[in-house]
Design a protein around this motif. Structure first.
Motif, short mmCIF file in Angstrom:
data_model
loop_
_atom_site.label_atom_id
_atom_site.label_comp_id
_atom_site.label_asym_id
_atom_site.label_seq_id
_atom_site.Cartn_x
_atom_site.Cartn_y
_atom_site.Cartn_z
N ASP A 590 23.69 17.93 -31.83
CA ASP A 590 25.15 17.90 -31.87
C ASP A 590 25.75 17.01 -30.78
N TYR A 591 25.05 16.88 -29.68
CA TYR A 591 25.60 16.21 -28.50
C TYR A 591 25.17 14.75 -28.41
N PHE A 592 24.50 14.24 -29.46
CA PHE A 592 24.06 12.85 -29.48
C PHE A 592 24.36 12.22 -30.84
N GLN A 593 25.52 12.54 -31.42
CA GLN A 593 25.83 12.11 -32.77
C GLN A 593 26.26 10.65 -32.87
N LYS A 594 26.77 10.08 -31.82
CA LYS A 594 27.12 8.66 -31.78
C LYS A 594 28.04 8.25 -32.93
N THR A 595 29.25 8.77 -32.88
CA THR A 595 30.27 8.40 -33.86
C THR A 595 31.45 7.82 -33.08
N PRO A 596 31.42 6.53 -32.76
CA PRO A 596 32.43 5.94 -31.89
C PRO A 596 33.85 6.22 -32.35
N GLY A 597 34.65 6.71 -31.42
CA GLY A 597 36.05 6.97 -31.69
C GLY A 597 36.33 8.29 -32.38
N GLN A 598 35.28 9.04 -32.71
CA GLN A 598 35.47 10.29 -33.42
C GLN A 598 35.13 11.48 -32.54
N ASN A 599 35.67 12.64 -32.93
CA ASN A 599 35.38 13.91 -32.26
C ASN A 599 35.63 13.83 -30.76
N VAL A 600 36.83 13.42 -30.41
CA VAL A 600 37.20 13.29 -29.00
C VAL A 600 37.65 14.65 -28.47
N PHE A 601 37.02 15.06 -27.41
CA PHE A 601 37.30 16.35 -26.77
C PHE A 601 37.96 16.08 -25.43
N SER A 602 39.20 16.60 -25.26
CA SER A 602 39.95 16.38 -24.01
C SER A 602 40.36 17.71 -23.42
N ARG A 603 40.21 17.85 -22.11
CA ARG A 603 40.62 19.08 -21.42
C ARG A 603 41.74 18.75 -20.43
N TYR A 604 42.79 19.59 -20.50
CA TYR A 604 43.94 19.46 -19.60
C TYR A 604 44.08 20.73 -18.78
N ILE A 605 44.20 20.60 -17.47
CA ILE A 605 44.24 21.74 -16.56
C ILE A 605 45.66 21.93 -16.02
N TRP A 606 46.12 23.18 -15.97
CA TRP A 606 47.42 23.54 -15.41
C TRP A 606 47.50 23.05 -13.97
N ASN A 607 48.56 22.31 -13.66
CA ASN A 607 48.62 21.69 -12.33
C ASN A 607 49.55 22.42 -11.36
N ASN A 608 50.07 23.60 -11.76
CA ASN A 608 50.90 24.44 -10.89
C ASN A 608 52.18 23.75 -10.42
N THR A 609 52.69 22.80 -11.20
CA THR A 609 53.95 22.15 -10.86
C THR A 609 55.12 22.71 -11.65
N CYS A 610 54.84 23.57 -12.61
CA CYS A 610 55.88 24.14 -13.45
C CYS A 610 56.00 25.64 -13.20
N THR A 611 57.18 26.15 -13.37
CA THR A 611 57.43 27.58 -13.20
C THR A 611 56.98 28.34 -14.44
N VAL A 612 56.23 29.40 -14.24
CA VAL A 612 55.80 30.25 -15.35
C VAL A 612 56.97 31.12 -15.75
N ASP A 613 57.52 30.92 -16.95
CA ASP A 613 58.74 31.62 -17.35
C ASP A 613 58.55 32.50 -18.58
N GLY A 614 57.26 32.71 -18.98
CA GLY A 614 57.01 33.64 -20.07
C GLY A 614 57.09 33.05 -21.46
N ARG A 615 57.35 31.74 -21.59
CA ARG A 615 57.43 31.13 -22.92
C ARG A 615 56.03 31.08 -23.55
N ASP A 616 55.96 30.77 -24.85
CA ASP A 616 54.66 30.59 -25.49
C ASP A 616 53.87 29.54 -24.73
N ILE A 617 52.59 29.83 -24.50
CA ILE A 617 51.79 29.03 -23.57
C ILE A 617 51.70 27.57 -23.98
#
Length: 894
Positions: A590-617
């Motif tokens: 699964d980790y060596f499928q070599k499909t250029p431009g496909q199945n892009v996995f991106s992770r974004y981490i909370w940077n603590n610059t916004c106020t947590v106000d209870g809205r939908d995450i």
């Protein structure tokens, strides 16, 4: 080493290929006169209801004869004939899978043509084998309270822990090999069981627990060897109707430690029609056997409808279903007395719905639901040819086709992201993924046996070649809105990070090839038998472009198997040492499928610059997160150039004694150790994995962790009694596991799993994973008026668990508060009951029966909360034994 491999291949492909994946037994014996002198030239005739026609042999100068292969059965007859001597008939001879039944025949001089009949009512003790195994035939298992699956029979053996995929002698739930009629029926991806079948089709089951000979590979747990019925010269029919009703089950009680109702999987409703039909197409030449079983199971389950419900321990009830059927057909053709062909087909399509709450966890909200389709079919064609009295061969072809598809079953798919609260271990939002897989495999076995008698010693040479071609095509489409994780910090639910998947391609192929060669000699020297073998395997995993990713050649996987057995006048002392290799995980592809431009996995981490106000995450602006990494999932790993194959080393020593014609007892010591495995390694939690031998790599990186992956030491005691005139038969055993330490008990073949976060390198995660003591008993009694009473019970010192705390600031995963397995859930026991009353009406037998599971309604805890953040369940019971349930059945047999 190259010379060793060439020698193995040459022997295997030349004149002595041998029987692998044994689905037969054998009979060997000696004929003497009344002075104890061997009688050459005796005509020996073998016949039995599970064998087509009869077979003959003639004793040699030492008075010896042999029949092999012989189908398993319990009512064989041997006739001994020699001019000038009384004819002797021995009846009631039992032949078991993979065992040699020894016969001693004594003939006396006589002027008259008399026949002397002797009943062979002895329990079978094979004084030549080194393997540690347990064999259960149909006559035994048919009188037990079991829920009609072979896993239940596997669990009767010592050193086996229960599970959907039982845990055998320290192995994980993916460490077994599942053989049905001599071919591998396991899941090509997960290396777990992959085929279900009608329980009435089973003729005999053998579970090899340890000391497998060189003809067996790929297992570091146990080997299930199951043979199905084959029809006969007389027509036979079995019809059953099994009924289970939720109203017949006991209600869940109140937990004394919490004063709350006990919750979990609820009672079952099912109406289950079953039929088998077998008989001759041509007497003594062509037999058929057909089976069908309908499945329409509905059962209760519990789930938390919200995070608050989980915090409060408030579960709601629902019902889930298991719907489908099992069908099989078998043809057994004796071309002539020396050549047999067997064709077998079975299918087992099943749908489970709802899946998450109904079958996996109560911690999934209804909005996350999925359903699962599983099953497929197996086809096999086998030929056996006895080419001379001392040589026979087998050829087997198999085609395994299997699907496992998990699809969204809610309108929230792609309408809400999938969300996981790490503090309370709860899932909500939309479903996470849509998974599709076709898990196909074909295979070929070429095997045979050659016998050589050399005066006071004899040899049974075996050699063989095996090929398996795995052809999975699998893929996952993830929720387009992503997978969000949140946690509780200072009493406030705070966003943590989210994953987004773009340009998804779906299913792609993941081929894998397996080759094996072996040679083996069972060398008898008087009362001593030496079982000397060596096996070598080639493993190769490919990507979707048929490029080789992982390859271990024959020279990398040479596995010696050395054993002995010493005959103590019918008793035996036996022992073995050996090495056993694992197959590399197909998931590596699964980790060596070599499909250029496909199945892009991106992770974004909370940077603590916004106020947590209870809205939908997922409604916080993108500026509240920062990109941590992004890559194409088919190129999300690196392979260690020094990667070694994973193997387990083993030592066994045992003693088996025939206490009487009906009783036998055994004691066995099993020691197993696995230094390392192949796993995904990412202690920095980058999402980009290093596929390596993680124990070696972690220690090289400076982590102070134990230098082994698993270690198991156990002593087993077993007492068995065959059915006799007194009506009793039983099997009972006790296992004392001195040591059972591991990093993880489950899914060794389905990474990434263990070594992928900083907290996973904590040495506290290595420890005991099962309790020390386990007792089991199963058996039945048949009254003179034919009523049958059966029992199946166990006592376990109890499951273990490890207290943890949730991750804090800067931590990714849970942190152990103690060494793995330091806490005990509590001891556990259960007794199941079976009652049957048959009625004979001419050639037809009618019977009514009942199964009572958990007869004494023992609802002890089986799990306790390990998460210290959830005060309502921490160290308190969270799962219990199922309440008493009743299953009624009627059957007609002809």
């Amino acid at each position: 080493m190259r010379k060793v491999v060439l020698l193995l291949a040459a022997v295997s492909l030349a004149a002595v290929p041998a029987m692998a994946q044994v689905q037969y037994g054998s009979i060997s014996g000696t004929v003497v006169d009344n002075q104890g002198q061997p009688l050459p030239g005796v005509v020996v005739t073998l016949a039995g209801p599970t064998m087509q026609g009869s077979r003959t042999a003639v004793t040699d100068t030492a008075g010896k004869f042999r029949f092999m292969p012989v189908p398993p059965g319990s009512d064989y007859t041997i006739k001994l004939e020699l001019a000038g001597f009384n004819t002797v008939e021995k009846t009631g001879i039992t032949v078991n899978l993979g065992r040699d039944t020894a016969i001693l025949g004594e003939m006396t001089l006589s002027e008259f043509a008399e026949t002397v009949t002797v009943t062979a009512d002895r329990v079978v003790v094979d004084t030549t084998k080194s393997t540690v195994d347990t064999t259960v035939d149909w006559e035994f298992m048919d009188n037990l309270p079991v829920n009609r699956n072979f896993q239940t029979i596997m669990q009767l053996a010592p050193a086996v822990r229960p599970g959907n995929n039982p845990y055998v002698a320290g192995g994980s739930n993916s460490s077994n090999v599942y053989m049905i009629d001599g071919v591998d029926t396991g899941d090509p991806r997960t290396q777990t069981w992959g085929t279900a079948l009608n329980f009435d089709a089973i003729a005999e089951i053998q579970l090899q627990t340890a000391a497998f000979t060189a003809e067996y590979g790929r297992a570091t747990g146990g080997i299930l060897n199951l043979v199905t019925k084959s029809g006969g010269n007389k027509f036979s029919f079995t019809g059953r109707y099994v009924k289970q009703d939720a109203d017949w089950s006991a209600k869940r009680g109140i937990e004394s430690e919490t004063n709350r109702p006990k919750t979990g999987g609820g009672a079952t409703d099912e109406a289950r029609p079953i039929a088998t039909l077998g008989g001759p197409i041509l007497k003594d030449a062509l037999w058929f056997y057909l089976t069908y079983e309908e499945r329409d199971n509905s059962r209760g389950y519990s789930r938390y409808l919200s995070i608050q419900d989980k915090i409060d321990g408030k579960l709601s009830q629902g019902r889930t279903s298991y719907v489908g059927h099992y069908f099989s057909g078998k043809l057994t053709w004796q071309i002539n007395p020396s050549h047999n062909v067997i064709g077998h087909y079975n299918e087992d399509p099943i749908e489970l719905r709802p899946l998450r709450g109904g079958w996996y966890s109560s911690s999934y909200a209804e909005s996350t639901e999925q359903y699962q389709f599983q099953g497929g079919n197996n086809s096999s064609l086998q030929w056996t040819g006895v080419l001379s009295p001392s040589f026979f061969m087998e050829a087997k072809y198999q085609l395994h086709k299997q699907e496992l598809n998990v699809a969204p079953d809610t309108p929230f798919w792609n309408q809400q992201p999938h969300i996981y609260n790490s503090t309370y271990a709860y899932y909500r939002g939309g479903p996470y993924y849509h998974y599709q897989s076709a898990r196909d495999r074909d295979g070929l076995l070429l095997t045979g046996n050659y016998y050589l008698d050399a005066g006071a010693s004899s040899h049974q040479f075996k050699a063989g070649v095996e090929y398996l071609g795995l052809k999975p095509k699998t893929g996952t489409v993830y929720n387009s809105l992503g997978y969000y994780r949140e946690r509780v910090v200072g009493g406030v639910t705070t966003p943590w990070y989210y994953d987004i998947f773009t340009n998804q391609s779906g299913a792609t192929k993941k081929p894998q090839d397996y080759y094996a060669v072996y040679v083996q000699d069972q060398w008898r020297l008087g009362k001593l038998t030496l079982n000397l073998g060596i096996r070598a395997e080639q493993h190769e995993v490919f990507n979707n472009r048929d490029e080789s990713i992982v390859k271990f050649s024959f020279g990398d996987t040479v596995a010696p198997r050395l054993g002995f057995a010493y005959d103590l006048n019918g008793d035996v002392i036996r022992g073995s040492v050996g090495r056993f290799y694992e197959m590399p995980s197909n998931y590596i592809s699964d980790y060596f499928q070599k499909t250029p431009g496909q199945n892009v996995f991106s992770r974004y981490i909370w940077n603590n610059t916004c106020t947590v106000d209870g809205r939908d995450i997922w409604k916080y602006p993108a500026s509240c997160y920062r990109l941590s990494f992004s890559y194409e999932m088919g190129s999300s790993a690196e392979l260690d150039p020094k990667l070694d194959p994973a193997y387990m080393d083993e030592f066994t020593l045992g003693y088996e004694k025939r206490l009487s014609n009906l009783y036998a007892a055994s004691v066995n010591f099993i020691y197993r150790k696995q230094d390392d495995i192949i796993d995904w390694y990412d202690p920095e939690y980058t999402g980009y994995y290093y596929i390596t031998n993680p124990i070696r790599q972690a220690r090289a990186d400076g982590y102070n962790i134990p230098n082994k992956y698993m270690e198991y030491q156990a002593l087993t005691l077993e007492l068995r009694k065959r059915f006799g005139p007194d009506g009793f038969q039983f099997l009972t055993n006790f296992t004392y596991a001195f040591k059972h330490n591991s990093w993880a008990p489950n899914w060794r073949s389905v990474g990434p799993f263990v070594f992928t976060t900083p907290q996973s390198m904590n040495p506290l995660w290595y420890g005991r994973i099962s309790s020390k003591k386990l007792f089991k008993i199963a058996g039945s009694y048949t009254f003179p008026w034919k009523m049958v009473v059966g029992i199946n019970g166990y006592w376990d010192e109890g499951n273990l668990y490890t207290a943890t705390r949730p991750p804090g600031t800067g931590e990714i995963s849970s942190v152990p508060l103690e060494k793995r397995g330091s806490s005990k859930v509590g001891s556990n026991w259960e007794s199941d009951f079976y009652l049957e009353q048959p009625f004979k009406i001419g050639p037809v037998t009618l019977a009514a029966y009942a199964n009572v599971f958990n007869m004494f309604n023992n609802q002890q805890p089986t799990e306790r909360g390990s998460n210290s953040a959830v005060a309502s369940s921490f160290r308190l019971p969270t799962k219990w034994q199922a309440p008493r349930s009743v299953q009624l059945g009627v059957k007609i047999e002809y």
